[in-house]
Write a protein that holds these residues in place. Structure first.
Motif, PDB file in Angstrom:
ATOM      1  N   GLY A   1      -7.345  11.014  14.696  1.00 31.64           N
ATOM      2  CA  GLY A   1      -7.084   9.368  14.399  1.00 31.64           C
ATOM      3  C   GLY A   1      -7.146   8.970  13.106  1.00 31.64           C
ATOM      4  O   GLY A   1      -6.766   7.899  12.724  1.00 31.64           O
ATOM      5  N   THR A   2      -7.754   9.707  12.121  1.00 26.01           N
ATOM      6  CA  THR A   2      -7.733   9.319  10.391  1.00 26.01           C
ATOM      7  C   THR A   2      -6.564   9.978   9.899  1.00 26.01           C
ATOM      8  O   THR A   2      -5.794  10.844  10.123  1.00 26.01           O
ATOM      9  CB  THR A   2      -9.126   9.785  10.121  1.00 26.01           C
ATOM     10  OG1 THR A   2      -9.078  11.376  10.032  1.00 26.01           O
ATOM     11  CG2 THR A   2     -10.291   9.283  10.721  1.00 26.01           C
ATOM     12  N   GLU A   3      -6.212   9.109   8.877  1.00 20.03           N
ATOM     13  CA  GLU A   3      -5.297   9.617   7.995  1.00 20.03           C
ATOM     14  C   GLU A   3      -5.520   9.603   6.595  1.00 20.03           C
ATOM     15  O   GLU A   3      -6.456   8.920   6.057  1.00 20.03           O
ATOM     16  CB  GLU A   3      -3.877   8.515   8.013  1.00 20.03           C
ATOM     17  CG  GLU A   3      -3.182   8.320   9.484  1.00 20.03           C
ATOM     18  CD  GLU A   3      -2.098   7.510   9.375  1.00 20.03           C
ATOM     19  OE1 GLU A   3      -1.984   6.803   8.489  1.00 20.03           O
ATOM     20  OE2 GLU A   3      -1.577   7.401  10.470  1.00 20.03           O
ATOM     21  N   ILE A   4      -4.965  10.584   5.907  1.00 19.12           N
ATOM     22  CA  ILE A   4      -5.460  10.769   4.322  1.00 19.12           C
ATOM     23  C   ILE A   4      -4.350  10.677   3.428  1.00 19.12           C
ATOM     24  O   ILE A   4      -3.154  11.111   3.564  1.00 19.12           O
ATOM     25  CB  ILE A   4      -5.948  12.162   4.382  1.00 19.12           C
ATOM     26  CG1 ILE A   4      -7.281  12.552   5.528  1.00 19.12           C
ATOM     27  CG2 ILE A   4      -6.555  12.503   2.912  1.00 19.12           C
ATOM     28  CD1 ILE A   4      -7.510  13.974   5.288  1.00 19.12           C
ATOM     29  N   GLU A   5      -4.720   9.883   2.469  1.00 21.98           N
ATOM     30  CA  GLU A   5      -3.720   9.769   1.271  1.00 21.98           C
ATOM     31  C   GLU A   5      -4.351  10.306   0.081  1.00 21.98           C
ATOM     32  O   GLU A   5      -5.399   9.991  -0.371  1.00 21.98           O
ATOM     33  CB  GLU A   5      -3.301   8.379   1.123  1.00 21.98           C
ATOM     34  CG  GLU A   5      -2.235   7.947  -0.104  1.00 21.98           C
ATOM     35  CD  GLU A   5      -1.823   6.668  -0.190  1.00 21.98           C
ATOM     36  OE1 GLU A   5      -1.481   6.231  -1.158  1.00 21.98           O
ATOM     37  OE2 GLU A   5      -2.416   5.882   0.702  1.00 21.98           O
ATOM     38  N   LEU A   6      -3.595  11.266  -0.657  1.00 19.45           N
ATOM     39  CA  LEU A   6      -4.253  11.966  -2.135  1.00 19.45           C
ATOM     40  C   LEU A   6      -3.197  11.843  -2.984  1.00 19.45           C
ATOM     41  O   LEU A   6      -2.078  11.663  -3.133  1.00 19.45           O
ATOM     42  CB  LEU A   6      -4.165  13.559  -1.642  1.00 19.45           C
ATOM     43  CG  LEU A   6      -4.478  14.206  -3.034  1.00 19.45           C
ATOM     44  CD1 LEU A   6      -6.265  14.059  -3.212  1.00 19.45           C
ATOM     45  CD2 LEU A   6      -4.147  15.684  -2.816  1.00 19.45           C
TER      46      LEU A   6
END
Length: 379
Positions: A277-282
Motif C-alpha cells: 500500500g505504499t508507493e516510492i518515488e526515486l
C-alpha cells in the motif's frame, strides 16, 4: 613583481570577498562576488562572458581579448555552503598566522590567488597569462548542476585543467577523487490514528526504514563504494501512521563502472515496496564521475612537482573522497590537477581557516605552473 610583498593587498581583497554572504542559493551575494572580481580581470585585458542564471549566481567565462585558442583551463567557484547572516556572526578575522571566515579557504582565497598569479605572469613579461581561460561558477557546492555543461563545453580542446580547490592540510594537491551522486526517496503511505485504527494505515516511515537497510547493505568500503542515507524526514504526529517519508542519499564510487552499477542497484532497491500500500518515488543521479589518476594526470603532476621543487616546495599528491569540478575535465581525458589553491582546513565549518603564508606561496606556484605549461606546449 614580488608576490610575497603583495600579501597585505591580497588579504584586503580576501577580506572583501569573505565578508560577502554567498551561499549557493544566495544569487545576490554570489553575483556581488563576481562584480568585485571583474575589474581585476578586465585590468589584465580579459573579456568576461556572463552566463545568466535565475536561481543561482551568474557563471563567468573569462578569456583574454587577444586569445586564440587558450590551452589552460582554470576552474574556481564563487559560492559557499553558508547561510545568509553568517558573515555578520563571524566576519573575516586574522589570528596567529591564520585567516578565518565563511568560505575563506573554500574557496575565496583561491579566487585571490588566480588574479595575482595572472598579474605576476604578466608583470614578468610572459604572455602565458593570455593562454589561460577561467571559469568562475556559482553552484559548485550544490553539484555544479547548471555549470557542468559550461565547464565541459569550454574544456573541449584544452591541454590542461587546473582546479582551484584548496590544497590538503599537508599541502598536497589532488590527483584522484571518488565520483559522487545524490538521490532522494519519497515514500507515500496512508495516514491513520495509531491508537484507534492503525490497521487502516500504511506507514511511509516503515517503508523508508526497509529501504535504508537495503541501501546501506550496498556499502563496499574496501572497493571505494559508500552509500549513506544522511537525512530523513517524515510523519506528522507520534500517534499517527505516517503518510509521507523522505530519505536523502549520498553515494560515492571509485570507478565509472561502479557509478553505473550503483544507479542500477538503487533503482532496483526502490522498484518495489516492502510495506503493502505504499508507493516510492526515486529521483537523482550520479552527479560527478570519479577523477581517475592516469598517465596524463601523472605527467601533469610531474611538471607541477618540478616547478614546486624549484620554489623549495616538496609537493605531494593525494586522493580524496570529496567531489569537485575536476571530475568533469578528468572524465573528458584532459590532464587535470586539483587542490591548487592555498592551504587551510575545516572547510564548511565555523572553524574554517587559511594558512596565510600559503596564500602567496601557492599563488607563486600557480603563476610558475602557468608559465611552464606554455613552455611545455611549445616544446
Amino acid at each position: 613583481m614580488d608576490v610575497h610583498l603583495k600579501e597585505k593587498e591580497m588579504l584586503d581583497l580576501l577580506k572583501e570577498l569573505v565578508n560577502i554572504d554567498s551561499g549557493s542559493y544566495n544569487k545576490e551575494g554570489v553575483d556581488k562576488v563576481g562584480r568585485v572580481l571583474l575589474p581585476y580581470f578586465m585590468e589584465l585585458g580579459f573579456d568576461i562572458q556572463r552566463v545568466k542564471q535565475s536561481e543561482v549566481g551568474d557563471h563567468l567565462i573569462i578569456c583574454h581579448s587577444e586569445r586564440k585558442k587558450p590551452s589552460i583551463l582554470i576552474v574556481a567557484h564563487m559560492d559557499t555552503v553558508f547561510e545568509e547572516g553568517t558573515v555578520e556572526a563571524r566576519p573575516f578575522s586574522v589570528k596567529d598566522g591564520r585567516a578565518y571566515g565563511p568560505g575563506v579557504i573554500d574557496m575565496k582565497a583561491s579566487l585571490v590567488s588566480v588574479i595575482y598569479a595572472l598579474r605576476y605572469v604578466k608583470e614578468i613579461g610572459s604572455h602565458a597569462y593570455k593562454d589561460v581561460q577561467i571559469i568562475l561558477n556559482s553552484d559548485e557546492e550544490i553539484g555544479s548542476v547548471t555549470s557542468r555543461s559550461i565547464i565541459e563545453k569550454e574544456a573541449i580542446g584544452k591541454s590542461y585543467a587546473l582546479i582551484m580547490e584548496p590544497a590538503r592540510r599537508d599541502g598536497s594537491v589532488v590527483t584522484e577523487r571518488r565520483g559522487s551522486g545524490r538521490f532522494t526517496i519519497e515514500v507515500h503511505g496512508k495516514a491513520a490514528h495509531s491508537g484507534i485504527e492503525p490497521e487502516k494505515g500504511r506507514s511511509a516511515i516503515e517503508e523508508l526504514a526497509h529501504k535504508i537497510v537495503k541501501l546501506h547493505e550496498l556499502n563496499d568500503h574496501e572497493h571505494g563504494i559508500s552509500v549513506n542515507v544522511g537525512i530523513i524526514e517524515g510523519g506528522d504526529a507520534v500517534n499517527t501512521v505516517s503518510a509521507m517519508a523522505i530519505g536523502h542519499i549520498d553515494v560515492r564510487v571509485a570507478t565509472l563502472k561502479q557509478a553505473e552499477e550503483m544507479e542500477h542497484k538503487i533503482e532496483e532497491v526502490c522498484s518495489s515496496s516492502d510495506v503493502n500500500g505504499t508507493e516510492i518515488e526515486l529521483t537523482g543521479d550520479m552527479r560527478r564521475p570519479p577523477m581517475l589518476k592516469n598517465k596524463k594526470t601523472e605527467e601533469l603532476f610531474h611538471i607541477i612537482r618540478n616547478v614546486g621543487a624549484e620554489l623549495g616546495i616538496d609537493l605531494k599528491d593525494t586522493k580524496t573522497g570529496g567531489g569537485s569540478d575536476a571530475s568533469f575535465t578528468s572524465a573528458m581525458g584532459i590532464p587535470t590537477i586539483d587542490g591548487l589553491g592555498p592551504i587551510g582546513g575545516h572547510a564548511h565549518s565555523e572553524k574554517e581557516y587559511l594558512v596565510i603564508s600559503s596564500l602567496t606561496e601557492r599563488t607563486l606556484l600557480l603563476a610558475k605552473v602557468i608559465e611552464r605549461l606554455m613552455t611545455e606546449k611549445k616544446d
